[in-house]
Write an enzyme that holds these catalytic residues in place. Sequence first.
Site, mmCIF file in Angstrom:
data_model
loop_
_atom_site.group_PDB
_atom_site.id
_atom_site.type_symbol
_atom_site.label_atom_id
_atom_site.label_comp_id
_atom_site.label_asym_id
_atom_site.label_seq_id
_atom_site.Cartn_x
_atom_site.Cartn_y
_atom_site.Cartn_z
ATOM 1 C CG MET A 1 -0.238 -33.727 94.405
ATOM 2 S SD MET A 1 -1.252 -34.362 95.734
ATOM 3 C CE MET A 1 -1.633 -35.981 95.149
ATOM 4 C CG HIS B 1 2.784 -40.617 85.491
ATOM 5 N ND1 HIS B 1 1.980 -39.992 84.570
ATOM 6 C CD2 HIS B 1 2.070 -40.653 86.642
ATOM 7 C CE1 HIS B 1 0.822 -39.684 85.125
ATOM 8 N NE2 HIS B 1 0.860 -40.061 86.397
ATOM 9 N N GLY C 1 2.219 -39.041 81.778
ATOM 10 C CA GLY C 1 1.002 -38.219 81.733
ATOM 11 C C GLY C 1 1.304 -36.782 82.138
ATOM 12 C CG HIS C 2 2.595 -35.855 86.147
ATOM 13 N ND1 HIS C 2 2.898 -37.066 86.717
ATOM 14 C CD2 HIS C 2 1.605 -35.315 86.910
ATOM 15 C CE1 HIS C 2 2.133 -37.261 87.773
ATOM 16 N NE2 HIS C 2 1.333 -36.220 87.914
ATOM 17 C CG ASP D 1 -6.885 -36.838 88.276
ATOM 18 O OD1 ASP D 1 -7.185 -37.790 89.008
ATOM 19 O OD2 ASP D 1 -5.719 -36.626 87.886
ATOM 20 C CD GLN E 1 -7.188 -32.650 90.258
ATOM 21 O OE1 GLN E 1 -7.018 -33.030 91.398
ATOM 22 N NE2 GLN E 1 -6.229 -32.712 89.344
ATOM 23 C CB VAL F 1 -0.626 -40.446 78.870
ATOM 24 C CG1 VAL F 1 0.464 -41.283 78.209
ATOM 25 C CG2 VAL F 1 -0.562 -39.004 78.373
ATOM 26 C CG LEU G 1 0.740 -43.329 81.754
ATOM 27 C CD1 LEU G 1 1.963 -42.486 81.398
ATOM 28 C CD2 LEU G 1 1.143 -44.775 81.893
#
Length: 275
Positions: free
Chosen positions: A26, A30, A32-33, A145, A148, A171, A179
């Site tokens: 989304m 950061h 983590g992504h 998540d 999810q 992370v 994060l």
Amino acid sequence: MQVIPAISELRQRLRGETSISFVPTMGNLHGGHLDLVRIARKHGKCVVVSIFVNSLQFGVNEDFGKYPRTLQADCEKLEQCGVDVVFTPTELELYPQPQLVTVEPPLENDLCGAFRPGHFRGVATVVLKLFNIVQPHTAVFGRKDCQQLYAVRQMVSQLNLPVEIIGGDTVREPDGLALSSRNQYLSTDERTRAVFLYQTLAGMRQAVLDGTKDFVALERQAVQELTARGWQVDYVAVRARNSLTLPQSGESDLVILAAARLGQTRLIDNLEVCI
Ligand code: PAF
């Protein structure tokens, strides 16, 4: 790197690609992504990232309106990570009509689902749409998540979708805070205190490793400690890692999950523990 908002153009660009690895996001990216993108890079020749703030997964009183939208900065980060294509549909492109056909994953009303009615339906529905549009061979989701990731895995398995789901490790900041795009909502004081969620889970994990079997008492104590420090707790739960159901006696593969609010900010975290 190409930034493509239209489904038809994306399909044309991806036609003939034999190894697509996909990271749905989304935005407001950061570390983590970016870690998920690095994992995707290892699994596919063509890395596609989507950026779409999905209205369907936000409740009426949630932060859809104020969710940070930082497209330009996100694209700069993705370019540096060697992403091939960024898919940036508008609301109208993805939902040209009200979305009447939806996917209801298991545990829709449990854990986070109990506090965010319709959230996982919104997540599963948009992820299925994105899978149909991108047609990836692999897709990477963060293990932070946890529910999810479970919902997506169940959807893929039960609907026989031809995509391999990979979970990327959480992370953390140096102090342990996971994060999250929502960390930026925290005031300076809340940010200092936010690590207590992770510390609580770490304490529970140690207690389980030390032989504690009364998970209900452990959960109750964690809720009390968090509440005493000013958190509004949605849940703290010890579950079987593979099914997220209540652990049977002797279950050795566990996950400890929590969701709690510090001020206006709802944070989630989880730690796996194998005994
Ligand atoms: O984890 C997220 O950022 C979102 O829930 C996802 C998977 C991109 C679906 O909107």
